[in-house]
Motif scaffolding. Structure first.
Motif, mmCIF file in Angstrom:
data_model
loop_
_atom_site.group_PDB
_atom_site.id
_atom_site.type_symbol
_atom_site.label_atom_id
_atom_site.label_comp_id
_atom_site.label_asym_id
_atom_site.label_seq_id
_atom_site.Cartn_x
_atom_site.Cartn_y
_atom_site.Cartn_z
ATOM 1 N N HIS A 147 -1.832 6.826 -1.183
ATOM 2 C CA HIS A 147 -1.952 8.234 -1.540
ATOM 3 C C HIS A 147 -3.220 8.365 -2.379
ATOM 4 C CE1 HIS A 147 2.375 7.611 -0.871
ATOM 5 N NE2 HIS A 147 2.461 8.889 -0.579
ATOM 6 N N ALA A 148 -4.346 8.597 -1.749
ATOM 7 C CA ALA A 148 -5.602 8.572 -2.500
ATOM 8 C C ALA A 148 -6.728 9.162 -1.673
ATOM 9 C CB ALA A 148 -5.956 7.127 -2.896
ATOM 10 N N ALA A 149 -7.848 9.402 -2.351
ATOM 11 C CA ALA A 149 -9.057 9.850 -1.672
ATOM 12 C C ALA A 149 -9.580 8.725 -0.783
ATOM 13 C CB ALA A 149 -10.107 10.257 -2.699
ATOM 14 N N ASP A 150 -10.333 9.090 0.245
ATOM 15 C CA ASP A 150 -10.861 8.099 1.173
ATOM 16 C C ASP A 150 -11.880 7.188 0.501
ATOM 17 O OD1 ASP A 150 -9.314 9.143 3.173
ATOM 18 O OD2 ASP A 150 -10.922 10.295 4.102
ATOM 19 N N TYR A 175 -0.265 13.563 -13.853
ATOM 20 C CA TYR A 175 -0.321 12.127 -13.560
ATOM 21 C C TYR A 175 -1.468 11.825 -12.591
ATOM 22 C CZ TYR A 175 1.430 7.452 -12.260
ATOM 23 O OH TYR A 175 1.556 6.107 -12.027
ATOM 24 N N HIS A 176 -1.648 12.664 -11.588
ATOM 25 C CA HIS A 176 -2.750 12.470 -10.646
ATOM 26 C C HIS A 176 -4.108 12.567 -11.338
ATOM 27 C CE1 HIS A 176 -0.461 13.511 -6.645
ATOM 28 N NE2 HIS A 176 -0.075 12.380 -7.199
ATOM 29 N N VAL A 177 -4.272 13.554 -12.215
ATOM 30 C CA VAL A 177 -5.589 13.813 -12.805
ATOM 31 C C VAL A 177 -5.834 12.966 -14.054
ATOM 32 C CG1 VAL A 177 -7.079 15.574 -13.828
ATOM 33 C CG2 VAL A 177 -5.629 16.158 -11.880
ATOM 34 N N PHE A 204 -4.592 17.786 -8.120
ATOM 35 C CA PHE A 204 -3.343 17.448 -7.447
ATOM 36 C C PHE A 204 -3.684 16.923 -6.052
ATOM 37 C CE2 PHE A 204 0.565 18.702 -5.117
ATOM 38 C CZ PHE A 204 1.546 18.262 -5.989
ATOM 39 N N GLY A 205 -3.040 15.844 -5.628
ATOM 40 C CA GLY A 205 -3.463 15.180 -4.400
ATOM 41 C C GLY A 205 -3.109 15.900 -3.114
ATOM 42 N N TYR A 206 -1.925 16.519 -3.048
ATOM 43 C CA TYR A 206 -1.449 17.133 -1.821
ATOM 44 C C TYR A 206 -1.903 18.587 -1.716
ATOM 45 C CZ TYR A 206 1.732 13.177 -2.496
ATOM 46 O OH TYR A 206 2.246 11.930 -2.724
ATOM 47 N N LEU A 213 -10.047 19.868 1.069
ATOM 48 C CA LEU A 213 -10.016 18.410 1.180
ATOM 49 C C LEU A 213 -9.067 17.842 0.140
ATOM 50 C CD1 LEU A 213 -11.226 15.824 2.479
ATOM 51 C CD2 LEU A 213 -12.961 15.885 0.683
ATOM 52 N N GLY A 214 -8.030 17.147 0.588
ATOM 53 C CA GLY A 214 -7.046 16.586 -0.319
ATOM 54 C C GLY A 214 -7.244 15.097 -0.543
ATOM 55 N N ALA A 215 -6.293 14.493 -1.262
ATOM 56 C CA ALA A 215 -6.266 13.042 -1.500
ATOM 57 C C ALA A 215 -4.824 12.599 -1.295
ATOM 58 C CB ALA A 215 -6.753 12.720 -2.906
ATOM 59 N N HIS A 216 -4.413 12.565 -0.023
ATOM 60 C CA HIS A 216 -3.005 12.329 0.291
ATOM 61 C C HIS A 216 -2.781 11.183 1.266
ATOM 62 C CE1 HIS A 216 -3.910 14.574 4.016
ATOM 63 N NE2 HIS A 216 -4.540 15.437 3.225
#
Length: 497
Positions: A151-154, A356-358, A366-368, A391-394
């Protein structure tokens, strides 16, 4: 070069707060404003009462009283882990167990463990016990999901390379607590199969360096407030749950950050609105510009609780919004935060995950892109506009041209509620429809690099896929994954296919 558009939104005067921002060229068609007041959010019968204690965030530069009511104060306590007492059955050469013995803490509701190197994996188990606030009652040991790097950015993206990103477990919702105990057990060296393999097999796997326990307090739920940009004598519609008593509206001045996050949805709801109201099928079709004679394959717009509705502190996130070119597919996740929450607590769960994500993991936001709770309420996730290709980080390797939907809870061995699956269907029918997506169709995506597909590989996937389809992971849980076929069929039917 990745297809990434970044829009910087600045607000410098009161007049500017009422002006809608121009959508990026890559966004979906902007839908017109709807003035109908939305119905109350769905909630299950209340079975408990959670008193969310509020503390001033350590990173805050202003006192609690100076904060806008739209940005509830929260806090993050970050505690370094240390070696615990050596157990009598410890395998020779194995790394020491790390953790914290029982200790008091300021009130918190969500826990997780982070470490310095985002590329390092935690090979072992993480367990926590917590004490309910104001009591002497300790919970049983609870497992924390350790495999969370997917669960993260590319890899190579600006969000991953341009920030101090940390390795992290999944966050776990534990409810209002003021005591904690944690232990992190490394994997034991495997027994050698032969004398020749003894040295190799007995090599211990070290725990990541710089492990810290994160204790997150989501702060108080936002109070209903009028929007600054609303017409005279008309307040923004608050996100109201069925078991919430009426509360008098309080005056509020929108901060620049709140106004910016709200303005990207200005064509859908009033500036500062806490809910984007649902539209009927006919209203949704009418709002989309179609070529003459074209059949509108799009589901009715569902009701969506905005970031302001769930109380996102817009000062935490990165100021700019990041966009990709399109939304060709939707990846469904479970948040792995556990199922011990009520739907009335969902906004608190979201604020905790966001922080928690940030603050803990080092992400830009937020990732999603969206979240869904167990009662089927739909929430705006990463800022940038619900109709746009944000663009998310999911889904590591497949964030480009996709969206991520997190169903709050853990669905490895528990069945997801039907309301949550229905919400996924309704959300995808509408959002994928904005970009011409067929929920029952296939799409070819290019991998940005994951443990399942190397970078540059073209992969054919379902338009509605589970996280495990793009990455070797247990997410979205076996039980939720089995429901995706139902979600695809229902979503397509809502689109009129």
């Amino acid at each position: 070069m990745r297809a990434l558009l970044v829009t910087s939104v600045g607000v410098t005067c009161a007049a500017a707060l009422t002006l809608p921002l121009a959508a990026p060229a890559s966004s979906a068609p902007v839908l017109p404003s709807a003035s109908a007041q939305p119905p109350s959010l769905t909630t299950e019968p209340r079975t408990d009462t959670t008193d969310t204690s509020d503390t001033t965030a350590p990173d805050a530069a202003e006192p609690r009283a100076a904060k806008s009511a739209a940005e509830p104060a929260g806090s993050t306590q970050s505690l370094p882990l240390a070696p615990l007492a050596v157990p009598s059955n410890r395998v020779a050469g194995a790394p020491a167990v790390q953790g914290l013995p029982q200790r008091d803490a300021r009130p918190f509701s969500l826990v997780g463990v982070v470490w310095d190197d985002a590329r390092a994996e935690l090979h072992g188990t993480v367990q926590v016990r917590t004490r309910a606030t104001g009591t002497t009652r300790w919970s049983d040991w609870q497992d924390v999901e350790t495999h969370n790097a997917d669960h993260a950015a590319d890899l190579g993206s600006a969000e991953r390379e341009g920030r101090t990103v940390r390795g992290a477990t999944a966050p776990l919702w534990v409810g209002d607590s003021d005591g904690v105990e944690v232990r992190v057990r490394p994997e034991s060296p495997a027994a050698p199969e032969s004398p020749d393999s003894q040295d190799r097999a007995a090599t211990p796997v070290p725990l990541p360096e710089g492990m810290r326990l994160e204790l997150v307090d989501p702060g108080e739920d936002p109070a209903p407030e009028p929007a600054r940009g609303a017409p005279a004598n008309r307040a923004a519609v608050p996100a109201v749950f069925a078991d919430t008593p009426p509360t008098a509206a309080l005056p509020e001045v929108l901060t620049a950050e709140i106004a910016a996050a709200s303005a990207v949805n200005a064509e859908l709801a009033e500036l500062g609105a806490t809910v984007i109201p649902a539209l009927t099928q006919a209203e949704t079709v009418e709002s989309v510009n179609l070529a003459p004679g074209a059949k509108p394959y799009i589901g009715p717009r569902p009701k969506i609780v905005t970031r302001k509705g769930w109380g996102a502190d817009e000062k935490l996130r990165e100021r700019n919004f990041g966009y990709t070119k399109s939304v060709k597919a939707a990846f469904v996740h479970h948040s792995a935060t556990g199922n011990n929450y009520t739907c009335k607590q969902a906004p608190s769960v979201l604020r905790s995950i966001y922080r928690y994500h940030v603050k803990s993991s080092g992400w830009r936001d937020f990732g999603y892109n969206f979240a869904v709770d167990k009662c089927g309420n739909i929430y705006e996730g990463r800022a940038g506009g619900v109709t746009k290709a944000v663009l998310g980080a999911h889904t590591l390797g497949f964030n480009t041209n996709t969206m991520g939907i997190a169903v709050l809870g853990t669905y490895s061995s528990s069945n997801p509620p039907a309301a949550a699956v229905t919400a996924v269907s309704r959300l995808t029918a509408w959002k994928l429809g904005l970009f011409g997506g067929n929920p029952k169709g296939k799409v070819t995506l290019v991998s940005g690099g994951s443990n399942k597909y190397r970078k540059g590989v073209k992969v054919k996937m379902n338009v509605i896929s589970g996280h495990r389809d793009g990455f070797a992971t247990e997410c979205p849980g076996a039980r939720l994954y089995k429901k995706l076929g139902t979600a695809r069929t229902s979503s397509a039917k809502l689109q009129g296919r």
